[in-house]
Design an enzyme around this catalytic site. Structure first.
Site, PDB file in Angstrom:
ATOM      1  N   HIS A  82     -15.064  60.678  22.320  1.00  0.00           N
ATOM      2  CA  HIS A  82     -16.466  60.702  22.595  1.00  0.00           C
ATOM      3  C   HIS A  82     -16.837  59.408  22.356  1.00  0.00           C
ATOM      4  CE1 HIS A  82     -16.577  65.348  21.140  1.00  0.00           C
ATOM      5  NE2 HIS A  82     -15.570  65.059  22.176  1.00  0.00           N
ATOM      6  N   GLU A  84     -19.517  58.006  20.679  1.00  0.00           N
ATOM      7  CA  GLU A  84     -19.794  57.626  19.369  1.00  0.00           C
ATOM      8  C   GLU A  84     -18.405  57.120  18.941  1.00  0.00           C
ATOM      9  OE1 GLU A  84     -20.259  60.624  20.679  1.00  0.00           O
ATOM     10  OE2 GLU A  84     -21.631  61.796  19.421  1.00  0.00           O
ATOM     11  N   CYS A 108     -20.892  65.302  17.448  1.00  0.00           N
ATOM     12  CA  CYS A 108     -20.004  66.607  16.792  1.00  0.00           C
ATOM     13  C   CYS A 108     -19.555  66.250  15.299  1.00  0.00           C
ATOM     14  CB  CYS A 108     -18.738  66.705  17.737  1.00  0.00           C
ATOM     15  SG  CYS A 108     -17.435  65.588  17.601  1.00  0.00           S
ATOM     16  N   CYS A 111     -16.957  63.148  15.289  1.00  0.00           N
ATOM     17  CA  CYS A 111     -17.749  61.867  15.074  1.00  0.00           C
ATOM     18  C   CYS A 111     -18.428  61.513  13.866  1.00  0.00           C
ATOM     19  CB  CYS A 111     -18.505  61.769  16.274  1.00  0.00           C
ATOM     20  SG  CYS A 111     -17.679  61.723  18.118  1.00  0.00           S
TER      21      CYS A 111
END
Ligand SMILES: Nc1nc(=O)n([C@H]2C[C@H](O)[C@@H](COP(=O)(O)O)O2)cc1CO
Ligand SMILES: [Zn+2]
Length: 164
Positions: A82, A84, A108, A111
């Site tokens: 992801h 992040e 999410c 993360c």
């Protein structure tokens, strides 16, 4: 009206600047469905890191799957990093304690764990299209418990055009 000796008007706000950088970073994503970008900023407004969603180094964008359905091994979900997490992992400068994260999509649960453990204290997000999923509900539970502040980016609807 330009006044001599005075600063230019209409310049980008900090939030427009950092969310703009996050969104620009997202434009590097090869994901055909969701392009997500992140930008990590210090407490004194210096950009520390950026990221977008993509496969880890060595995992070819042309060989690993970008699909969303079917056998989990044939979807992107088991492989993609992801934005992040990439932004956190891309940082080579030491501590992210007290930093702010600008991200185009709400983080999410996985993360969120990394954000909390990295010491990031504030999240500015744009879209929250997965708000009703267990992943985002769990994410908010953990962020709340850890005292990480999050707020929705206030879109100004400014159009930024860059010719490259
Ligand atoms: N916060 C996030 N950051 C991200 O970088 N992603 C990535 C993972 C996938 O590549 C894509 C989501 O795919 P889709 O389910 O919308 O087709 O965005 C997803 C989320 C959602 O929690
Ligand atoms: Zn995530």
């Amino acid at each position: 009206m330009d006044k001599k000796g005075q600063k230019r008007q209409g310049y980008l706000s900090w939030d427009e600047y950092f969310m703009g950088v996050a969104m620009l970073s997202g434009m590097r994503s090869k994901d055909p469905h969701s392009q997500v970008g992140a930008c990590i900023v210090s407490e004194d407004n210096k950009i520390l890191s950026m990221g977008y969603n993509g496969f880890p180094k060595g995992c070819s964008d042309d060989e690993f799957p970008w699909g969303r359905e079917g056998d989990p091994l044939d979807t992107k979900y088991l492989y993609v990093t992801h934005s992040e997490l990439n932004a956190i992992l891309n940082y080579r400068g030491g501590s992210l304690e007290g930093a702010k994260l600008y991200v185009s999509l709400f983080p999410c649960n996985e993360c969120a764990k990394a954000i909390i453990q990295a010491g990031i204290r504030t999240i500015v997000y744009d879209c929250d299209k997965y708000a009703d999923t267990p992943s985002v509900i769990a994410s908010k539970k953990m962020l709340d418990a850890a005292g990480v502040r999050y707020y929705k980016y206030n879109r100004t609807d400014r159009e930024i055009t860059i010719k490259v």
